[in-house]
Design a protein around this motif. Sequence first.
Motif, PDB file in Angstrom:
ATOM      1  N   TYR B  93       0.810  -1.221   0.000  1.00 25.15           N
ATOM      2  CA  TYR B  93       0.000   0.000   0.000  1.00 25.15           C
ATOM      3  C   TYR B  93       0.840   1.267   0.000  1.00 25.15           C
ATOM      4  O   TYR B  93       0.347   2.340   0.301  1.00 25.15           O
ATOM      5  N   ALA B  94       2.132   1.135  -0.315  1.00 26.66           N
ATOM      6  CA  ALA B  94       2.998   2.314  -0.333  1.00 26.66           C
ATOM      7  C   ALA B  94       2.539   3.276  -1.423  1.00 26.66           C
ATOM      8  O   ALA B  94       2.170   2.865  -2.525  1.00 26.66           O
ATOM      9  N   ALA B  95       2.576   4.593  -1.070  1.00 27.52           N
ATOM     10  CA  ALA B  95       2.086   5.591  -2.023  1.00 27.52           C
ATOM     11  C   ALA B  95       3.135   5.932  -3.077  1.00 27.52           C
ATOM     12  O   ALA B  95       2.816   6.349  -4.177  1.00 27.52           O
ATOM     13  N   VAL B  96       4.393   5.752  -2.709  1.00 26.87           N
ATOM     14  CA  VAL B  96       5.461   6.089  -3.660  1.00 26.87           C
ATOM     15  C   VAL B  96       6.212   4.838  -4.052  1.00 26.87           C
ATOM     16  O   VAL B  96       6.351   3.911  -3.265  1.00 26.87           O
ATOM     17  N   ALA B  97       6.725   4.813  -5.269  1.00 24.76           N
ATOM     18  CA  ALA B  97       7.456   3.654  -5.753  1.00 24.76           C
ATOM     19  C   ALA B  97       8.941   3.830  -5.491  1.00 24.76           C
ATOM     20  O   ALA B  97       9.406   4.922  -5.163  1.00 24.76           O
ATOM     21  N   SER B  98       9.675   2.719  -5.617  1.00 23.36           N
ATOM     22  CA  SER B  98      11.110   2.728  -5.375  1.00 23.36           C
ATOM     23  C   SER B  98      11.790   3.751  -6.273  1.00 23.36           C
ATOM     24  O   SER B  98      11.459   3.881  -7.448  1.00 23.36           O
ATOM     25  N   GLY B  99      12.724   4.497  -5.713  1.00 23.07           N
ATOM     26  CA  GLY B  99      13.475   5.450  -6.503  1.00 23.07           C
ATOM     27  C   GLY B  99      12.868   6.840  -6.473  1.00 23.07           C
ATOM     28  O   GLY B  99      13.567   7.836  -6.671  1.00 23.07           O
ATOM     29  N   GLY B 102      10.841  10.469  -1.297  1.00 28.54           N
ATOM     30  CA  GLY B 102       9.918  10.096  -0.226  1.00 28.54           C
ATOM     31  C   GLY B 102       9.874   8.603   0.003  1.00 28.54           C
ATOM     32  O   GLY B 102       9.299   8.142   0.985  1.00 28.54           O
ATOM     33  N   PHE B 103      10.502   7.842  -0.883  1.00 28.58           N
ATOM     34  CA  PHE B 103      10.451   6.391  -0.720  1.00 28.58           C
ATOM     35  C   PHE B 103      11.238   5.953   0.516  1.00 28.58           C
ATOM     36  O   PHE B 103      10.892   4.984   1.185  1.00 28.58           O
ATOM     37  N   PHE B 104      12.295   6.723   0.837  1.00 30.94           N
ATOM     38  CA  PHE B 104      13.095   6.421   2.025  1.00 30.94           C
ATOM     39  C   PHE B 104      12.222   6.313   3.265  1.00 30.94           C
ATOM     40  O   PHE B 104      12.375   5.401   4.069  1.00 30.94           O
ATOM     41  N   TRP B 105      11.273   7.272   3.358  1.00 37.76           N
ATOM     42  CA  TRP B 105      10.406   7.261   4.543  1.00 37.76           C
ATOM     43  C   TRP B 105       9.484   6.060   4.553  1.00 37.76           C
ATOM     44  O   TRP B 105       9.176   5.515   5.610  1.00 37.76           O
ATOM     45  N   VAL B 106       9.065   5.644   3.375  1.00 42.95           N
ATOM     46  CA  VAL B 106       8.225   4.448   3.283  1.00 42.95           C
ATOM     47  C   VAL B 106       8.978   3.242   3.825  1.00 42.95           C
ATOM     48  O   VAL B 106       8.468   2.473   4.642  1.00 42.95           O
ATOM     49  N   VAL B 107      10.239   3.116   3.378  1.00 34.86           N
ATOM     50  CA  VAL B 107      11.048   1.971   3.805  1.00 34.86           C
ATOM     51  C   VAL B 107      11.280   2.027   5.316  1.00 34.86           C
ATOM     52  O   VAL B 107      11.124   1.039   6.032  1.00 34.86           O
ATOM     53  N   ARG B 156      -5.858 -10.172   5.273  1.00 33.29           N
ATOM     54  CA  ARG B 156      -7.209 -10.507   4.800  1.00 33.29           C
ATOM     55  C   ARG B 156      -7.244 -11.951   4.285  1.00 33.29           C
ATOM     56  O   ARG B 156      -7.766 -12.253   3.224  1.00 33.29           O
ATOM     57  N   GLU B 157      -6.610 -12.809   5.060  1.00 30.44           N
ATOM     58  CA  GLU B 157      -6.621 -14.252   4.787  1.00 30.44           C
ATOM     59  C   GLU B 157      -6.124 -14.644   3.409  1.00 30.44           C
ATOM     60  O   GLU B 157      -6.603 -15.593   2.802  1.00 30.44           O
ATOM     61  N   SER B 158      -5.188 -13.861   2.896  1.00 34.11           N
ATOM     62  CA  SER B 158      -4.595 -14.308   1.632  1.00 34.11           C
ATOM     63  C   SER B 158      -3.113 -13.979   1.666  1.00 34.11           C
ATOM     64  O   SER B 158      -2.610 -13.453   2.649  1.00 34.11           O
ATOM     65  N   THR B 159      -2.433 -14.296   0.598  1.00 35.42           N
ATOM     66  CA  THR B 159      -1.025 -13.975   0.527  1.00 35.42           C
ATOM     67  C   THR B 159      -0.873 -12.546   0.022  1.00 35.42           C
ATOM     68  O   THR B 159      -1.523 -12.156  -0.939  1.00 35.42           O
ATOM     69  N   VAL B 160      -0.003 -11.771   0.704  1.00 38.99           N
ATOM     70  CA  VAL B 160       0.171 -10.369   0.332  1.00 38.99           C
ATOM     71  C   VAL B 160       1.338 -10.232  -0.643  1.00 38.99           C
ATOM     72  O   VAL B 160       2.473 -10.576  -0.322  1.00 38.99           O
ATOM     73  N   TYR B 161       1.016  -9.789  -1.855  1.00 38.93           N
ATOM     74  CA  TYR B 161       2.075  -9.512  -2.831  1.00 38.93           C
ATOM     75  C   TYR B 161       2.200  -8.007  -2.981  1.00 38.93           C
ATOM     76  O   TYR B 161       1.204  -7.317  -3.137  1.00 38.93           O
ATOM     77  N   ALA B 162       3.430  -7.511  -2.962  1.00 41.17           N
ATOM     78  CA  ALA B 162       3.627  -6.092  -3.226  1.00 41.17           C
ATOM     79  C   ALA B 162       4.158  -5.944  -4.645  1.00 41.17           C
ATOM     80  O   ALA B 162       4.792  -6.863  -5.169  1.00 41.17           O
ATOM     81  N   ASP B 163       3.862  -4.801  -5.243  1.00 40.27           N
ATOM     82  CA  ASP B 163       4.349  -4.545  -6.591  1.00 40.27           C
ATOM     83  C   ASP B 163       5.875  -4.545  -6.592  1.00 40.27           C
ATOM     84  O   ASP B 163       6.483  -3.988  -5.677  1.00 40.27           O
ATOM     85  N   GLU B 164       6.472  -5.173  -7.559  1.00 41.55           N
ATOM     86  CA  GLU B 164       7.945  -5.271  -7.645  1.00 41.55           C
ATOM     87  C   GLU B 164       8.614  -3.911  -7.489  1.00 41.55           C
ATOM     88  O   GLU B 164       9.634  -3.776  -6.829  1.00 41.55           O
ATOM     89  N   LYS B 165       7.971  -2.877  -8.098  1.00 40.50           N
ATOM     90  CA  LYS B 165       8.609  -1.560  -8.081  1.00 40.50           C
ATOM     91  C   LYS B 165       8.541  -0.901  -6.705  1.00 40.50           C
ATOM     92  O   LYS B 165       9.230   0.083  -6.441  1.00 40.50           O
ATOM     93  N   ASN B 166       7.722  -1.459  -5.818  1.00 41.18           N
ATOM     94  CA  ASN B 166       7.622  -0.906  -4.470  1.00 41.18           C
ATOM     95  C   ASN B 166       8.629  -1.511  -3.495  1.00 41.18           C
ATOM     96  O   ASN B 166       8.720  -1.087  -2.359  1.00 41.18           O
ATOM     97  N   ILE B 167       9.342  -2.534  -3.931  1.00 40.53           N
ATOM     98  CA  ILE B 167      10.288  -3.192  -3.031  1.00 40.53           C
ATOM     99  C   ILE B 167      11.662  -2.571  -3.239  1.00 40.53           C
ATOM    100  O   ILE B 167      12.159  -2.524  -4.361  1.00 40.53           O
ATOM    101  N   PRO B 168      12.282  -2.078  -2.142  1.00 39.25           N
ATOM    102  CA  PRO B 168      13.599  -1.461  -2.300  1.00 39.25           C
ATOM    103  C   PRO B 168      14.640  -2.471  -2.793  1.00 39.25           C
ATOM    104  O   PRO B 168      14.546  -3.660  -2.462  1.00 39.25           O
ATOM    105  N   GLY B 169      15.590  -1.987  -3.542  1.00 42.52           N
ATOM    106  CA  GLY B 169      16.594  -2.852  -4.162  1.00 42.52           C
ATOM    107  C   GLY B 169      17.373  -3.670  -3.147  1.00 42.52           C
ATOM    108  O   GLY B 169      17.593  -4.877  -3.330  1.00 42.52           O
ATOM    109  N   TRP B 170      17.778  -3.015  -2.044  1.00 43.43           N
ATOM    110  CA  TRP B 170      18.600  -3.759  -1.076  1.00 43.43           C
ATOM    111  C   TRP B 170      17.855  -4.943  -0.498  1.00 43.43           C
ATOM    112  O   TRP B 170      18.430  -5.976  -0.179  1.00 43.43           O
ATOM    113  N   LEU B 171      16.517  -4.779  -0.395  1.00 41.30           N
ATOM    114  CA  LEU B 171      15.737  -5.875   0.173  1.00 41.30           C
ATOM    115  C   LEU B 171      15.616  -7.021  -0.843  1.00 41.30           C
ATOM    116  O   LEU B 171      15.688  -8.196  -0.493  1.00 41.30           O
TER     117      LEU B 171
END
Lengths: 494, 359
Positions: B93-99, B102-107, B156-171
Amino acid sequence: MRGQSILEVNEICKTFGPTKALRGVDLKVRSGEVLALIGENGAGKSTLLKILSGAHRADSGQMLIGDRPFRPSGPSDTRQSGVAMIYQELNLAPELSVEDNLLLGHRGTGGGLLIRNRQRSKVLEALKTVGLDGISPMAIVGEQSIATQQMIEIARALVAEARIILFDEPTSSLPQKDVARLFSIINDLKKRQIGMVYISHFLEEVREVADRYAVLRDGENVGEGKLEDVEDDTIVSMMVGRDVENLFPTVPHCPGEPWVKIQDLTGFPYPKKINIELRRGEIFGIAGLVGAGRTELIRTVFGLDHLSTGSVSVNGESVRSSIGERIKAGFGIISEDRKNEGLAQNLSIIDNLTLSRLADYTTLGVLNLNRRKQTAEKLLNRVQVKCKSSGQAVSELSGGNQQKVAIARIIHQQADILLMDEPTKGIDVGTKAEVYRMLGELAATGKTIIFVSSYLPELLAVCDRIGVMARGELRDVRDTLDWTEEEVMRVAIG
Amino acid sequence: MNFRRILKTIFQSQLGPIFALAFILMLFAIADQRWSSGNYLSPRNFRVMMNSAALIAVPALGMTMIIIAAGIDLSAGTALTLCGTVLATQFKYAAVASGEPGFFWVVLQAVGLTLLTGCLCGLVNGGLISLTKVVPFIVTLGTMTIFLGIGQIISRESTVYADEKNIPGWLSDFCYTGSNSERYLNFGFLPNIPNSVLLTLILAIAVVLLLRYTVFGRNVFAIGSSESTARLCGVNVPFTIITVYTLAGVFVALGGLMYYANVKNGNPSDGMGKELEIIAAVVLGGGSLSGGRGSILGTLMGALIITAIRSGCAQLSILNTYTHIIIGGIIIVAVIVDQLRHGSPEWFFRLLPAKNTES
């Protein structure tokens, strides 16, 4: 029939790593007599018992029961051969009934089924022999007093038709009146031609109950004979290997100004309204029967047991009732239960020694292990603990040496008010003398000591004042010179 | 010269788990050469094994402390995936994508919340145990399913997938085990070691120092060996226990972070059974469930032993079912060997040729 040898131990040797626990021990037990096995802690008595019970196996030597060789491979084997052990710590299943305990491990069953009725008469007879006719076989063992439990254990030996019973310090946890009962039962057992080995530190007791004695020292026989032919001093010097002129060495010390004040101290259910004023450099003895509330008093003073009302003040300042505050105010304690509470058995000597004052060795939160080790080893030297290294686990030490570690800990803690609950319980004569001397030296340097003991001679020899407790109350306090053993007992029973 | 003595020395040394690991690696390497592709000890498979071991080892560091303090934490598995799920939800549910700015604050917020979740789980366990005096087994058995339930609410009783672009590179690179050296944090001189393994090593050293060189560490051992003795010596037992469980919660959270980095999704029910693997690693490493004993080096070896066996069985195409049996057997054997080292080896040494009694 009497005098016939039923258990013979010849040239038994046992080594544990570098330690030679037994180096060729001989023993002969005849039917219908009690052999007292005497020796300091670490002399090899327990090892010998463990070999007899099948817990350990001897490296060499042999044992005979009657004229059959006896090489037990475990407890059930020992039982089958007619040997029963009564240990210091009782071996009963507390949740089971008396009858179940008596029949535990008994093989008189029909195809694996326990047929109670067939055994019932045997159970009742055994209970009667040990003077427990009043107790129902269905009573739960854990609800009985320690003394009754011990009788149950003896009854179990009878049900198993033991011909040899080995007692390991059976009176150490018994109140005085039950000791007399135990002795009369032992006398009955003698008449039934049962041979017994009786291990005890108390010479008075040994004289009362045993016929012959055998002394062990450093895993060897150093003397044996009839008890009536020997003086106490001779036995003691055999045990320690040198002449002991003084069993109760005292160090001159004179109590100073009033210091610790215990006011109306009350806990639930014991102690009740205790008032004591202690002076600097005073040794204050507390006598009383087991269950009189002595341990509870000490624990409440230290903050271990809950305090209902009352206060403890040091130097006029009241100290809050929490262990942390009490330690800060200079209190230190030696627990009566060395094995479970007094020491952390599988930690090293150093860890145990320094646990109560670790913060001294930290700089910015980091422990200086070298400095800790040096201090600890100096202290171990001072109280003369016999050990392989200071990193050795406490459980590997003998009882006497463990107690020295516990005492060294409160010295290390720099406690000024030492609460000692049975500090000489289960330790040998030589070490006891060392403990008395240490107490005297500590008092001479201005420490105040509360000394709880069930062994009157030591209280009368070491303390400046003695208070006697009964039913949770402190009944009477006098200078030691104004007490006699009989007087103390009279107040304690009242 | 003396068979008994040599055996005894090996048994009683602290290096037991290392010997065991070496033995298992050797066994599988030989079998792999003989019957399979011979890739078992290849650098790549080695990295895979180390990474899987790291996933067990990090939460097992906390578990080692708990077990030394005579406790147990059955909730570690579901707490771990709960933390992973929290992390996944944050990225989803992050509002900003990697790169983007403001993404730093999300991470920061995501990682912070993950660690906080772990802390809270541990705090609840430790608090309940020291305040109610209910045994740790029962308390954590309860929280185990509670954490699972909370995780399922969040996901919500399912598997949570995040958008690839929302995941920081180091992670994304955290559990990378491939051959692209740029994705490793090798500082220019280290060989290609998965970043998860680096983190594990750093944490392990920190825990070793904590246990050995601080008052807190010694108190943990004292409580595990005899709680009443510790109390008698003025150790603040409730505080120490709560701290141990809370710290272990931090390690569980880091484990959750690594779990997310590894599978790139968050599924709360993945955690069921993970706690047993974690406990097994501690026990294989010589930790005693009765307290007072346990070693960090041992725990690391324990985690490696489990993954070495699993990977070896996979290489040899041994069915999963048999792998389970092998791992279970090894755990029991390891504990028996450990008892021989510490407890009463009498019956065992009786089996060995008897010493000459006439000497």
